[in-house]
Design a protein around this motif. Structure first.
Motif, PDB file in Angstrom:
ATOM      1  N   THR A 198       0.826  -1.197   0.000  1.00  0.00           N
ATOM      2  CA  THR A 198       0.000   0.000   0.000  1.00  0.00           C
ATOM      3  C   THR A 198       0.867   1.257   0.000  1.00  0.00           C
ATOM      4  N   ARG A 199       0.253   2.387  -0.240  1.00  0.00           N
ATOM      5  CA  ARG A 199       0.985   3.655  -0.221  1.00  0.00           C
ATOM      6  C   ARG A 199       1.549   3.949   1.159  1.00  0.00           C
ATOM      7  N   GLU A 200       0.934   3.361   2.201  1.00  0.00           N
ATOM      8  CA  GLU A 200       1.440   3.548   3.561  1.00  0.00           C
ATOM      9  C   GLU A 200       2.725   2.755   3.796  1.00  0.00           C
ATOM     10  N   ASP A 201       3.002   1.769   2.943  1.00  0.00           N
ATOM     11  CA  ASP A 201       4.202   0.940   3.101  1.00  0.00           C
ATOM     12  C   ASP A 201       5.446   1.584   2.481  1.00  0.00           C
ATOM     13  N   ILE A 202       5.253   2.646   1.716  1.00  0.00           N
ATOM     14  CA  ILE A 202       6.379   3.317   1.071  1.00  0.00           C
ATOM     15  C   ILE A 202       6.451   4.762   1.549  1.00  0.00           C
ATOM     16  N   LYS A 203       7.546   5.452   1.199  1.00  0.00           N
ATOM     17  CA  LYS A 203       7.777   6.811   1.702  1.00  0.00           C
ATOM     18  C   LYS A 203       7.835   7.857   0.583  1.00  0.00           C
ATOM     19  N   LEU A 204       7.346   7.512  -0.598  1.00  0.00           N
ATOM     20  CA  LEU A 204       7.352   8.482  -1.695  1.00  0.00           C
ATOM     21  C   LEU A 204       6.623   9.759  -1.301  1.00  0.00           C
TER      22      LEU A 204
END
Length: 436
Positions: A198-204
């Motif tokens: 998910t987007r919460e798993d990355i730091k972009l």
């Protein structure tokens, strides 16, 4: 943040004086080093002394992509072969590739201008930045790469391909910025979802997207799915590569590095210069390039120049979003149609993914337009072809398209992930007509 306070905040008088000085120098340089330009100027009864200020630029001849192909591979090169340190080339899918040579100074200017772009996006030396443009002959990869390094951030040269590995690197390395095409950004998002990331798993947090037209709706889609702020990046290999213009935090037009690339807007039919604010074809003159300088290069990109000073404090003139290309414009039943118009309509409806294909044909001497578009997964079922609500959805999209395009289009709904993906520039149009 501003990378170069002196050049990005010059007064208009200071900028005009600098542009005039550099134009005089570059015209003299190509006159004495490029027979093509010397002949063009002599045909007009001109010498370099006829160029005194930047306002004299309309006395100069235009340069086209065909001129680059006619002078393939090195006839437009101004620097000696011993001064060239890098060579890039276009894909050459519609003819000979365009070959562009760079001197060491050119690479320095490129890195400087790219650092300006990244700084405007909020990138700092504390960021880890993935460059997912193609490396090699395409200018995107190395252009962004050198800019990130010049800024002092850590660069991850991911390029394209092996997208699942790329997604794992986004997560495991804590990558905070990415540069790629908008369509590849959405492909990354699709791959993440398939992998259960998910987007919460990355730091972009920052994305620099360019190399193909994209709309505001597509920007919102990318931001929502990747959890970042999406910025426009514009460039073209003939002029330099990515770095010609860039958005700032205001995202109201893209600032042109006009101390190096002088912009004009012309009427593509009459070739007359248009005033600031009017839409036409974008033309650039390279003011400092040594390897292969170009005078009044016709980009074929349709845009406009924006008046006034930006609220960010930069005084560089801004250009509007690219609306399409004068040579990619489809004329269907006498109506001008741009893929970006279709994309805007598609992305205004929540049921559709940002994946589409325009198929143009000619049947019984009549032009036809079919718009193939993918449904989002949540609106798809195995027997979707038999569902009446989807027939209504198809009619709704067709009606919206007609209101925007002024012509009728057949809508063909597609299952998710069935329109061919590209990890480089995406193809949005198939024209089956034999138009000569």
């Amino acid at each position: 943040m501003i990378w170069n306070e002196t050049k990005e905040r010059m007064s208009r008088d200071e900028m005009s004086a600098l542009q005039s000085k550099r134009l005089r120098k570059i015209v003299d340089y190509v006159y004495h080093n490029v027979p093509f330009y010397r002949n063009k100027l002599q045909e007009r009864g001109m010498t370099p002394e006829d160029i005194r200020t930047i306002e004299d630029i309309d006395k100069l001849p235009f340069t086209t992509k065909q001129d680059l192909r006619d002078n393939y591979p090195f006839a437009l090169q101004a620097a000696s072969p011993s001064e060239i340190v890098r060579i890039h080339a276009s894909t050459g899918t519609t003819g000979k590739p365009t070959i562009v040579g760079y001197t060491r100074k050119d690479i320095g200017v490129w890195s400087e201008c790219m650092a300006r772009c990244l700084t405007a996006y909020g990138v700092t030396r504390n960021d880890i930045f993935s460059v997912a443009y193609g490396y090699g002959l395409f200018t995107g990869g190395l252009g962004a790469h050198y800019g990130v390094e010049n800024l002092g951030a850590a660069v991850v040269p991911t390029s394209t391909g092996n997208t699942e590995k790329h997604v794992r690197l986004l997560r495991d390395l804590g990558i905070t910025g990415i540069a790629c095409t908008p369509s590849y950004a959405l492909y990354l998002a699709e791959t993440m979802e398939k992998m259960g990331i998910t987007r919460e798993d990355i730091k972009l947090r920052v994305g620099a997207f360019g190399a193909e037209p994209w709309t505001e709706n597509m920007r919102k889609e990318i931001e929502e799915r990747l959890g970042l702020k999406a910025y426009n990046l514009y460039g073209l290999s003939e002029i330099m590569g990515p770095c010609v213009s860039y958005e700032c935090e205001m995202q109201h037009g893209s600032h042109i590095n006009e101390d190096h690339f002088y912009p004009e807007i012309i009427n593509p039919q009459t070739l007359e210069r248009l005033p600031v604010g009017e839409t036409g074809e974008l033309v650039f003159t390279t003011l400092t390039k040594e390897g292969m300088p170009l005078l009044r290069y016709r980009t074929k990109d349709l845009s406009y120049l924006m008046p006034g000073v930006c609220e960010c404090g930069r005084t560089n003139i801004r250009m509007g979003r690219i609306m399409g290309r004068s040579d990619d414009m489809l004329i269907i039943r006498g109506i001008n149609v741009f893929p970006s118009q279709v994309e805007s309509v598609i992305l205004s409806m929540k049921e559709f993914a940002p994946r589409y294909l325009l198929v143009v044909d000619r049947i019984n001497n009549l032009d036809t337009l079919e718009v193939q578009v993918e449904l989002r997964q949540e609106y798809f079922t195995d027997d979707f072809d038999r569902l009446a609500p989807l027939e209504e959805l198809s009619k709704k999209l067709a009606a919206k398209l007609k209101s925007v395009l002024s012509i009728s289009a057949k809508v063909k709904l597609k299952a998710p992930n069935t329109i061919e993906r590209s990890q480089g520039k995406s193809k949005f149009v198939v024209d089956k007509r034999n138009i000569v």
